[in-house]
Design a protein around this motif. Structure first.
Motif, PDB file in Angstrom:
ATOM      1  N   MET A   1     -17.187   4.409  33.337  1.00 42.29           N
ATOM      2  CA  MET A   1     -16.703   5.416  32.406  1.00 42.29           C
ATOM      3  C   MET A   1     -15.250   5.149  32.018  1.00 42.29           C
ATOM      4  SD  MET A   1     -19.270   7.500  31.786  1.00 42.29           S
ATOM      5  CE  MET A   1     -20.203   5.936  31.793  1.00 42.29           C
ATOM      6  N   VAL A   2     -14.439   4.805  32.989  1.00 40.99           N
ATOM      7  CA  VAL A   2     -13.023   4.530  32.723  1.00 40.99           C
ATOM      8  C   VAL A   2     -12.884   3.348  31.768  1.00 40.99           C
ATOM      9  CG1 VAL A   2     -10.871   3.739  33.766  1.00 40.99           C
ATOM     10  CG2 VAL A   2     -12.186   5.561  34.857  1.00 40.99           C
ATOM     11  N   GLU A   3     -13.735   2.341  31.944  1.00 40.45           N
ATOM     12  CA  GLU A   3     -13.691   1.185  31.045  1.00 40.45           C
ATOM     13  C   GLU A   3     -14.017   1.567  29.604  1.00 40.45           C
ATOM     14  OE1 GLU A   3     -16.119  -2.012  32.436  1.00 40.45           O
ATOM     15  OE2 GLU A   3     -14.801  -2.475  34.140  1.00 40.45           O
ATOM     16  N   HIS A   4     -14.741   2.677  29.441  1.00 36.46           N
ATOM     17  CA  HIS A   4     -15.083   3.156  28.094  1.00 36.46           C
ATOM     18  C   HIS A   4     -14.173   4.314  27.672  1.00 36.46           C
ATOM     19  CE1 HIS A   4     -18.703   0.754  28.804  1.00 36.46           C
ATOM     20  NE2 HIS A   4     -18.917   0.810  27.510  1.00 36.46           N
ATOM     21  N   ASP A   5     -13.040   4.443  28.369  1.00 36.66           N
ATOM     22  CA  ASP A   5     -12.050   5.485  28.049  1.00 36.66           C
ATOM     23  C   ASP A   5     -12.646   6.889  28.132  1.00 36.66           C
ATOM     24  OD1 ASP A   5      -9.979   3.616  27.532  1.00 36.66           O
ATOM     25  OD2 ASP A   5     -10.810   3.251  25.536  1.00 36.66           O
ATOM     26  N   LEU A   6     -13.521   7.084  29.129  1.00 30.81           N
ATOM     27  CA  LEU A   6     -14.149   8.377  29.364  1.00 30.81           C
ATOM     28  C   LEU A   6     -13.774   8.870  30.754  1.00 30.81           C
ATOM     29  CD1 LEU A   6     -17.720   7.555  27.991  1.00 30.81           C
ATOM     30  CD2 LEU A   6     -16.003   9.003  26.878  1.00 30.81           C
ATOM     31  N   PRO A   7     -13.708  10.181  30.955  1.00 30.27           N
ATOM     32  CA  PRO A   7     -13.385  10.701  32.288  1.00 30.27           C
ATOM     33  C   PRO A   7     -14.489  10.343  33.291  1.00 30.27           C
ATOM     34  CG  PRO A   7     -13.148  12.406  30.603  1.00 30.27           C
ATOM     35  CD  PRO A   7     -13.844  11.259  29.953  1.00 30.27           C
ATOM     36  N   PRO A   8     -14.130   9.958  34.482  1.00 29.93           N
ATOM     37  CA  PRO A   8     -15.157   9.665  35.493  1.00 29.93           C
ATOM     38  C   PRO A   8     -15.875  10.929  35.935  1.00 29.93           C
ATOM     39  CG  PRO A   8     -12.980   9.590  36.470  1.00 29.93           C
ATOM     40  CD  PRO A   8     -12.769   9.754  34.993  1.00 29.93           C
ATOM     41  N   HIS A   9     -17.136  10.784  36.279  1.00 27.60           N
ATOM     42  CA  HIS A   9     -17.910  11.915  36.781  1.00 27.60           C
ATOM     43  C   HIS A   9     -17.656  12.089  38.281  1.00 27.60           C
ATOM     44  CE1 HIS A   9     -20.086  12.281  33.038  1.00 27.60           C
ATOM     45  NE2 HIS A   9     -20.423  11.016  33.081  1.00 27.60           N
ATOM     46  N   SER A  10     -17.708  13.309  38.732  1.00 27.71           N
ATOM     47  CA  SER A  10     -17.591  13.573  40.169  1.00 27.71           C
ATOM     48  C   SER A  10     -18.821  13.037  40.885  1.00 27.71           C
ATOM     49  CB  SER A  10     -17.467  15.077  40.422  1.00 27.71           C
ATOM     50  OG  SER A  10     -18.696  15.726  40.098  1.00 27.71           O
ATOM     51  N   HIS A  11     -18.706  12.908  42.196  1.00 34.74           N
ATOM     52  CA  HIS A  11     -19.860  12.472  42.978  1.00 34.74           C
ATOM     53  C   HIS A  11     -21.021  13.452  42.819  1.00 34.74           C
ATOM     54  CE1 HIS A  11     -17.966   9.394  45.958  1.00 34.74           C
ATOM     55  NE2 HIS A  11     -17.529   9.226  44.725  1.00 34.74           N
ATOM     56  N   GLU A  12     -20.722  14.730  42.783  1.00 36.31           N
ATOM     57  CA  GLU A  12     -21.789  15.722  42.657  1.00 36.31           C
ATOM     58  C   GLU A  12     -22.478  15.602  41.305  1.00 36.31           C
ATOM     59  OE1 GLU A  12     -24.583  18.245  43.604  1.00 36.31           O
ATOM     60  OE2 GLU A  12     -23.085  17.471  45.015  1.00 36.31           O
ATOM     61  N   ALA A  13     -21.710  15.361  40.250  1.00 34.05           N
ATOM     62  CA  ALA A  13     -22.320  15.176  38.935  1.00 34.05           C
ATOM     63  C   ALA A  13     -23.171  13.912  38.924  1.00 34.05           C
ATOM     64  CB  ALA A  13     -21.244  15.108  37.864  1.00 34.05           C
ATOM     65  N   ALA A  14     -22.664  12.839  39.531  1.00 32.96           N
ATOM     66  CA  ALA A  14     -23.417  11.584  39.581  1.00 32.96           C
ATOM     67  C   ALA A  14     -24.703  11.756  40.372  1.00 32.96           C
ATOM     68  CB  ALA A  14     -22.561  10.485  40.197  1.00 32.96           C
TER      69      ALA A  14
ATOM     70  N   ALA B   1     -24.362  10.451  28.105  1.00 29.86           N
ATOM     71  CA  ALA B   1     -24.815  11.676  27.436  1.00 29.86           C
ATOM     72  C   ALA B   1     -24.025  12.887  27.893  1.00 29.86           C
ATOM     73  CB  ALA B   1     -26.303  11.885  27.677  1.00 29.86           C
ATOM     74  N   ALA B   2     -23.602  12.895  29.156  1.00 28.06           N
ATOM     75  CA  ALA B   2     -22.815  14.010  29.668  1.00 28.06           C
ATOM     76  C   ALA B   2     -21.469  14.126  28.963  1.00 28.06           C
ATOM     77  CB  ALA B   2     -22.608  13.852  31.177  1.00 28.06           C
ATOM     78  N   HIS B   3     -21.040  13.040  28.332  1.00 31.13           N
ATOM     79  CA  HIS B   3     -19.811  13.056  27.533  1.00 31.13           C
ATOM     80  C   HIS B   3     -20.117  13.140  26.037  1.00 31.13           C
ATOM     81  CE1 HIS B   3     -17.162  12.510  30.874  1.00 31.13           C
ATOM     82  NE2 HIS B   3     -17.606  11.307  31.189  1.00 31.13           N
ATOM     83  N   GLY B   4     -21.377  13.439  25.710  1.00 32.45           N
ATOM     84  CA  GLY B   4     -21.759  13.578  24.315  1.00 32.45           C
ATOM     85  C   GLY B   4     -21.931  12.265  23.590  1.00 32.45           C
ATOM     86  N   GLN B   5     -22.088  11.179  24.342  1.00 29.46           N
ATOM     87  CA  GLN B   5     -22.256   9.867  23.720  1.00 29.46           C
ATOM     88  C   GLN B   5     -23.674   9.359  23.966  1.00 29.46           C
ATOM     89  OE1 GLN B   5     -19.263   6.932  24.310  1.00 29.46           O
ATOM     90  NE2 GLN B   5     -17.571   8.338  23.953  1.00 29.46           N
ATOM     91  N   HIS B   6     -24.211   8.700  22.954  1.00 38.85           N
ATOM     92  CA  HIS B   6     -25.579   8.187  23.035  1.00 38.85           C
ATOM     93  C   HIS B   6     -25.590   6.757  22.497  1.00 38.85           C
ATOM     94  CE1 HIS B   6     -26.936  12.264  23.971  1.00 38.85           C
ATOM     95  NE2 HIS B   6     -26.096  12.657  23.025  1.00 38.85           N
ATOM     96  N   PRO B   7     -25.312   5.788  23.353  1.00 39.78           N
ATOM     97  CA  PRO B   7     -25.226   4.395  22.908  1.00 39.78           C
ATOM     98  C   PRO B   7     -26.527   3.904  22.281  1.00 39.78           C
ATOM     99  CG  PRO B   7     -24.355   4.651  25.142  1.00 39.78           C
ATOM    100  CD  PRO B   7     -25.039   5.932  24.796  1.00 39.78           C
ATOM    101  N   ALA B   8     -26.396   3.052  21.291  1.00 39.00           N
ATOM    102  CA  ALA B   8     -27.556   2.393  20.701  1.00 39.00           C
ATOM    103  C   ALA B   8     -28.215   1.516  21.765  1.00 39.00           C
ATOM    104  CB  ALA B   8     -27.118   1.550  19.513  1.00 39.00           C
ATOM    105  N   PRO B   9     -29.510   1.201  21.617  1.00 41.29           N
ATOM    106  CA  PRO B   9     -30.220   0.436  22.656  1.00 41.29           C
ATOM    107  C   PRO B   9     -29.503  -0.838  23.095  1.00 41.29           C
ATOM    108  CG  PRO B   9     -31.783   1.294  21.072  1.00 41.29           C
ATOM    109  CD  PRO B   9     -30.419   1.635  20.547  1.00 41.29           C
ATOM    110  N   ASP B  10     -28.990  -1.621  22.154  1.00 40.75           N
ATOM    111  CA  ASP B  10     -28.305  -2.859  22.531  1.00 40.75           C
ATOM    112  C   ASP B  10     -27.021  -2.570  23.301  1.00 40.75           C
ATOM    113  OD1 ASP B  10     -30.282  -4.371  21.397  1.00 40.75           O
ATOM    114  OD2 ASP B  10     -29.185  -4.830  19.555  1.00 40.75           O
ATOM    115  N   ASP B  11     -26.300  -1.532  22.882  1.00 40.10           N
ATOM    116  CA  ASP B  11     -25.073  -1.156  23.583  1.00 40.10           C
ATOM    117  C   ASP B  11     -25.377  -0.634  24.987  1.00 40.10           C
ATOM    118  OD1 ASP B  11     -23.503  -1.869  21.400  1.00 40.10           O
ATOM    119  OD2 ASP B  11     -23.585   0.138  20.533  1.00 40.10           O
TER     120      ASP B  11
END
Length: 235
Positions: free
Chosen positions: A35-48, A65-75
């Protein structure tokens, strides 16, 4: 008493993550790095914990998806490959066996049960984890999510494990922690016991398993209870 009664099934097939091993810290930390590599906040262990299941792709997809993102299949494929690159070198850093697992597995093996693992996790890393804990002799059959058949909750992966063991579904038992485990077992015609301590967003009592245990040490007694219930049903 036949050795293939519910008290002593011919085979017991186990899920891995959340059933035999507590791998959440390593899974969650690798996911956080992704997540950090994609500039997104990391999820907690409980969320994971609530995201685990249905394979690595499902885990990664739910994390985005929890960050509202839905990568295309190749991504998504690229992200899954990157997650595995982050996870596999650290897969045994903080992962541990749940209490009583080795003792119960050795007891079942000594009683003549054939044992296997059926997991949506990739096969190779699953085998490495099992070997690292000295359990490869007890769990010679390991069928992972990349083995070929569709992943759980489809029954095909479980049936593949039973085929390798040479055991019919009616003579087997599945032990898991998730809705996918229970659904796969039910669809395969296999009795199923759920553990309470695993990784699921559904209350263990609501999974629909034939029995629920709070601790792995209760597995043998649960098998006996299933046998008693089956005998009462015949009466």
């Amino acid at each position: 008493m036949s050795p293939t009664t519910p008290l002593r099934p011919a085979a017991v097939v186990f899920d891995l993550d959340g059933t035999l091993v507590d791998s959440l810290p390593d899974i969650a930390d690798a996911l956080a790095d992704l997540m950090v590599e994609h500039d997104l906040p990391p999820h907690s262990h409980e969320a994971a914990r609530r995201m685990i299941g249905k394979g690595v792709a499902g885990l990664v997809e739910r994390a985005f998806a929890a960050h509202g993102q839905h990568p295309a299949p190749d991504d998504l494929k690229v992200a899954v490959a990157r997650y595995l690159a982050l996870y596999e070198p650290r897969a045994m850093r903080d992962t541990v066996l749940f209490p009583h697992v080795e003792t119960v597995l050795r007891q079942l093996a000594a009683d003549g049960c054939r044992l296997a693992v059926c997991t949506n996790k990739p096969t190779a890393i699953s085998r490495e984890i099992i070997a690292a804990f000295g359990l490869a002799d007890l769990l010679p059959v390991v069928v992972g999510g990349d083995f070929g058949p569709p992943r759980k909750p489809d029954p095909a992966l479980l049936l593949a494990a039973l085929d390798l063991l040479g055991v019919a579904p009616a003579d087997a038992l599945m032990v898991g922690d998730s809705a996918a485990d229970v659904a796969a077992a039910k669809a395969a015609g296999v009795r199923v016991i759920a553990v309470e301590y695993g990784y699921t967003d559904v209350a263990p009592a609501d999974l629909g398993a034939d029995w629920v245990i709070a601790d792995f040490s209760g597995l043998v007694d649960a098998m006996a209870a299933l046998h008693g219930a089956a005998e009462a049903g015949r009466g």
